[in-house]
Every structure is written in structure tokens, then in C-alpha cells.
Design a protein around this motif. Structure first.
Motif, PDB file in Angstrom:
ATOM      1  N   GLU A 192      -5.607   2.850  -3.864  1.00 30.41           N
ATOM      2  CA  GLU A 192      -5.095   1.771  -4.715  1.00 30.41           C
ATOM      3  C   GLU A 192      -3.636   1.461  -4.412  1.00 30.41           C
ATOM      4  N   GLU A 250       6.527  -3.755  -1.120  1.00 28.43           N
ATOM      5  CA  GLU A 250       5.132  -3.963  -1.484  1.00 28.43           C
ATOM      6  C   GLU A 250       4.559  -2.725  -2.166  1.00 28.43           C
ATOM      7  N   ARG A 292       3.038  -2.276  -6.107  1.00 30.43           N
ATOM      8  CA  ARG A 292       1.720  -1.709  -6.424  1.00 30.43           C
ATOM      9  C   ARG A 292       1.880  -0.491  -7.335  1.00 30.43           C
TER      10      ARG A 292
END
Length: 237
Positions: free
Chosen positions: A12, A170, A174
Motif C-alpha cells: 500500500e 510521493e 501515501r
């Protein structure tokens, strides 16, 4: 607590990153197993039996002597296949090509699909004697789906070193999304500056609950270089 990632949390957070060229999940373990091959007497061997995904072979640079790595189809099918080092190949298949043959690990057969040149133990993330798809090594009950901790490490291959900041940004986005999801369980994940560059990984702190600061290391290296250069300079003068 500090820990490696669970498969679901590593996927994830890192596997879906768009900026890197490739991302691999792998699990490292030392195990003493009865290592043998049909027709050869089994011997207890302390082998580094590394479970990887198929992308592992793209992220790390191996020299294949024979055969090839297992691919995504083999990984998804959880096939009992392995890549072995040249040392293992010589030990059990001296004079013959082991590709297509079996090795037995703890009496469980695995088909050899590739043989690679030995990897230095200094390459801590890539070094092993045997590599297998982690999909063939783990059971469905190995992980608690609610816990982000597990046995997995992550390695990221950037397209260029100039992309490091983009990858970090990034990954941070997340991580923030994951922490929002996990807030209901009073859990917060802290990356402490990860993902690290290779230099930070190699020479930074060995514990995950502190920030990386390479300044003390770089000062020591600079002092050592000055001393090493000063001695021949004095001799020359």
C-alpha cells in the motif's frame, strides 16, 4: 515498536508508487534446513533462504550463469521454483547444469530455474544462497491483516538520482493517507526519513527509531582521508 513491513502495508505504501522505475518486496531469513538433491545425501545447511517477488531480479543486478529468474506468472502461481548460487550448484550438481532439476529443502522439492554468480555478503539486501518466490514460502495465515508489521523489506529502483525527492514526496503522501486510515486503531506509522538512499542505508543508524544523520560518518571519513593523504605528503617533502 520497530519492525519490517507486512506484505499489505508495504504494498500500500510503496508498491503503488508511480515515480520509481521498479519496487520490490523481499523477506530475508537465515534457516538451517536439510539441503539435498535427488541422488545426493542431504546435509544440514545454514542457508539464507530469501523470499522475493519477481521484480527483485530487475532491482538488483545478478549475473546469471545458467537459466533465468522466475517471472511474474511463476510468482503469482506460487510455484516451487528457486534460483541458486553457483556454490550450491557445484555442491550438488558438479559437472551438470542444474536448471530443470530439483533441490530439496527440508524434504520439500523446488525446481531450479536459474543459477547465479555468488553475491558478496556485503550486499546485505541481495545476498543469499537460494532465492524463491515468497508466494511459495508463506501461508495465508502468516500475517495479521490489521497489523502493519511483518517480515518484508522494500527496495526501490529510481530512474535517476534526480528523482529521489519526487519519490520521497510521493511516499510521504501515501504514508499520510495510511495514517488517516489507521487513526481509528490509535496507530501511527513513522518512516524516519525513509526511503533511504543506498548511502544512508549502509552507513546510517542501525535502528529504525531515529533519524538518519550522516554528518558524523562523513566527518570521520574526511578526517581519515586527510590523515592518509598527509602521511605521504610529509614523506615526499
Amino acid at each position: 515498536m520497530s519492525s519490517s513491513w507486512a506484505e499489505w502495508s508495504a504494498k500500500e505504501l510503496f508498491k503503488e508508487l508511480k515515480s520509481p522505475e521498479a519496487v520490490t518486496l523481499y523477506s530475508l531469513s537465515w534457516e538451517t534446513k536439510i539441503l539435498s538433491a535427488p541422488g545426493y545425501k542431504g546435509v544440514p545447511s545454514r542457508v539464507r533462504f530469501t523470499g522475493t517477488d519477481a521484480v527483485f531480479w530487475k532491482v538488483f543486478d545478478f549475473k546469471f550463469i545458467s537459466g533465468k529468474p522466475y517471472d511474474e506468472a511463476m510468482f503469482k502461481s506460487a510455484m516451487n521454483v528457486v534460483v541458486i548460487s553457483r556454490t550450491i550448484a557445484k555442491r550438488f550438481f558438479a559437472g551438470t547444469d542444474p536448471v530443470g532439476k530439483e533441490v530439496l529443502l527440508g524434504c520439500k522439492p523446488y525446481k531450479v530455474v536459474g543459477v547465479v554468480k555468488e553475491v558478496s555478503s556485503l550486499a546485505t539486501s541481495a545476498f543469499a544462497d537460494i532465492w524463491a518466490p515468497y508466494s511459495a514460502l508463506k501461508s495465508a495465515n502468516d500475517e495479521d491483516p490489521g497489523r502493519p508489521m511483518g517480515d518484508f523489506n522494500v527496495a526501490i529502483l529510481a530512474r535517476s538520482s534526480s528523482d529521489f525527492k519526487t519519490i520521497h514526496a510521493e511516499a510521504d503522501r501515501r504514508l499520510a493517507i495510511m495514517n488517516k486510515k489507521m487513526a481509528k486503531d490509535s496507530v501511527r506509522l513513522e518512516s524516519y526519513g525513509r526511503p533511504y538512499t543506498q548511502e544512508e542505508f549502509a552507513f546510517g543508524p542501525k535502528f529504525s527509531n531515529e533519524m538518519i544523520d550522516l554528518r558524523p560518518y562523513k566527518l570521520k571519513v574526511a578526517a581519515l582521508l586527510i590523515i592518509l593523504l598527509l602521511i605521504p605528503a610529509i614523506n615526499l617533502s
